[in-house]
Design a protein around this motif. Structure first.
Motif, PDB file in Angstrom:
ATOM      1  N   UNK A  48       6.110 -48.890  41.658  1.00 22.00           N
ATOM      2  CA  UNK A  48       4.596 -49.197  41.703  1.00 22.00           C
ATOM      3  C   UNK A  48       4.162 -48.578  40.550  1.00 22.00           C
ATOM      4  N   UNK A  49       3.387 -49.617  39.735  1.00 15.83           N
ATOM      5  CA  UNK A  49       2.666 -49.234  38.425  1.00 15.83           C
ATOM      6  C   UNK A  49       1.153 -49.119  38.790  1.00 15.83           C
ATOM      7  N   UNK A  50       0.584 -47.749  38.798  1.00 19.19           N
ATOM      8  CA  UNK A  50      -0.690 -47.977  38.833  1.00 19.19           C
ATOM      9  C   UNK A  50      -1.563 -47.352  37.570  1.00 19.19           C
ATOM     10  N   UNK A  51      -2.500 -47.704  37.339  1.00 17.79           N
ATOM     11  CA  UNK A  51      -3.505 -47.281  36.318  1.00 17.79           C
ATOM     12  C   UNK A  51      -4.385 -46.142  36.568  1.00 17.79           C
ATOM     13  N   UNK A  52      -4.185 -44.957  35.721  1.00 16.13           N
ATOM     14  CA  UNK A  52      -4.972 -43.584  35.490  1.00 16.13           C
ATOM     15  C   UNK A  52      -6.271 -44.052  34.713  1.00 16.13           C
ATOM     16  N   UNK A  53      -7.287 -44.445  35.584  1.00 15.71           N
ATOM     17  CA  UNK A  53      -8.302 -44.894  34.378  1.00 15.71           C
ATOM     18  C   UNK A  53      -8.928 -43.892  33.896  1.00 15.71           C
ATOM     19  N   UNK A  54      -9.020 -42.566  34.096  1.00 16.29           N
ATOM     20  CA  UNK A  54      -9.631 -41.420  33.435  1.00 16.29           C
ATOM     21  C   UNK A  54      -8.845 -40.954  32.239  1.00 16.29           C
ATOM     22  N   UNK A  55      -7.539 -41.487  32.365  1.00 11.46           N
ATOM     23  CA  UNK A  55      -6.630 -41.133  31.008  1.00 11.46           C
ATOM     24  C   UNK A  55      -6.346 -42.597  30.255  1.00 11.46           C
ATOM     25  N   UNK A  56      -6.610 -43.583  30.879  1.00 16.41           N
ATOM     26  CA  UNK A  56      -6.344 -44.825  30.406  1.00 16.41           C
ATOM     27  C   UNK A  56      -4.904 -45.089  30.206  1.00 16.41           C
ATOM     28  N   UNK A  57      -4.100 -44.652  31.222  1.00 13.60           N
ATOM     29  CA  UNK A  57      -2.566 -44.772  31.048  1.00 13.60           C
ATOM     30  C   UNK A  57      -2.119 -45.503  32.426  1.00 13.60           C
ATOM     31  N   UNK A  58      -1.017 -46.100  32.489  1.00 12.06           N
ATOM     32  CA  UNK A  58      -0.410 -46.220  33.348  1.00 12.06           C
ATOM     33  C   UNK A  58       0.718 -45.302  33.942  1.00 12.06           C
ATOM     34  N   UNK A  59       1.218 -45.112  35.252  1.00 12.10           N
ATOM     35  CA  UNK A  59       2.033 -44.241  35.804  1.00 12.10           C
ATOM     36  C   UNK A  59       2.850 -44.842  36.909  1.00 12.10           C
ATOM     37  N   UNK A  60       3.894 -44.254  37.346  1.00 16.68           N
ATOM     38  CA  UNK A  60       4.810 -44.622  38.330  1.00 16.68           C
ATOM     39  C   UNK A  60       4.529 -43.737  39.547  1.00 16.68           C
ATOM     40  N   UNK A  61       3.878 -43.993  40.438  1.00 17.94           N
ATOM     41  CA  UNK A  61       3.823 -42.808  41.456  1.00 17.94           C
ATOM     42  C   UNK A  61       4.806 -43.268  42.573  1.00 17.94           C
ATOM     43  N   UNK A  62       5.384 -44.119  42.583  1.00 20.18           N
ATOM     44  CA  UNK A  62       6.445 -44.643  43.623  1.00 20.18           C
ATOM     45  C   UNK A  62       7.692 -45.291  42.958  1.00 20.18           C
ATOM     46  N   UNK A  63       8.801 -44.854  43.304  1.00 16.34           N
ATOM     47  CA  UNK A  63       9.855 -45.440  42.588  1.00 16.34           C
ATOM     48  C   UNK A  63      11.234 -45.307  43.762  1.00 16.34           C
ATOM     49  N   UNK A  64      11.701 -46.645  43.698  1.00 13.39           N
ATOM     50  CA  UNK A  64      13.162 -46.677  44.365  1.00 13.39           C
ATOM     51  C   UNK A  64      14.068 -47.046  43.446  1.00 13.39           C
ATOM     52  N   UNK A  65      14.987 -46.265  43.142  1.00 13.42           N
ATOM     53  CA  UNK A  65      16.111 -46.415  42.230  1.00 13.42           C
ATOM     54  C   UNK A  65      17.329 -45.903  42.584  1.00 13.42           C
ATOM     55  N   UNK A  66      18.376 -46.963  42.445  1.00  8.77           N
ATOM     56  CA  UNK A  66      19.864 -46.590  42.851  1.00  8.77           C
ATOM     57  C   UNK A  66      20.368 -45.018  42.017  1.00  8.77           C
ATOM     58  N   UNK A  67      19.996 -45.392  40.925  1.00  6.31           N
ATOM     59  CA  UNK A  67      20.335 -44.115  39.809  1.00  6.31           C
ATOM     60  C   UNK A  67      19.097 -43.101  39.661  1.00  6.31           C
ATOM     61  N   UNK A  68      19.695 -42.038  40.248  1.00  7.42           N
ATOM     62  CA  UNK A  68      18.675 -40.693  40.429  1.00  7.42           C
ATOM     63  C   UNK A  68      18.304 -40.486  39.226  1.00  7.42           C
ATOM     64  N   UNK A  69      18.854 -40.345  38.146  1.00  9.20           N
ATOM     65  CA  UNK A  69      18.317 -39.898  36.751  1.00  9.20           C
ATOM     66  C   UNK A  69      17.106 -40.778  36.385  1.00  9.20           C
TER      67      UNK A  69
END
Length: 107
Positions: A48-69
């Motif tokens: 999930x990609x969300x917008x941090x409006x205060x910093x005008x940045x995108x970030x990923x708060x939720x990740x489901x990935x088979x590769x832990x790194x």
């Protein structure tokens, strides 16, 4: 074969319905949704990609990935809201279907 696929889909929908009703907090529900979407699509990862409006940045708060790194790096990654397809979608208010991100002329 088609009946098996239909049965698997119905089972997945039933399981998701049960899991969703057992969680009422969004921070508990979203990781489950992302993981189940990754599984249902047989994808290596989903996020999930969300917008941090205060910093005008995108970030990923939720990740489901088979590769832990990859999951670790993506979870901490932030980038300017003006960049990439996400920035284009934010700026134009339109969604995009992107079949080949590396060769898409909008990139």
């Amino acid at each position: 074969m088609a009946a098996e696929v239909d049965n698997a889909r119905l089972r997945l929908l039933y399981d998701l319905g049960c899991a969703f009703t057992a969680r009422i907090e969004l921070h508990e529900l979203l990781p489950l949704i992302i993981e189940k979407c990754r599984e249902a699509l047989a994808a290596g990862g989903a996020a999930v990609l969300l917008l941090d409006r205060a910093r005008n940045e995108f970030y990923f708060p939720y990740v489901a990935e088979t590769n832990s790194e990859v999951a670790r790096r993506l979870s901490g990654h932030r980038f300017s809201a003006a960049l990439g397809f996400a920035g284009l979608a934010l700026a134009t208010g339109q969604s995009f279907k992107i079949d080949d991100a590396q060769n898409d002329p909008r990139h």
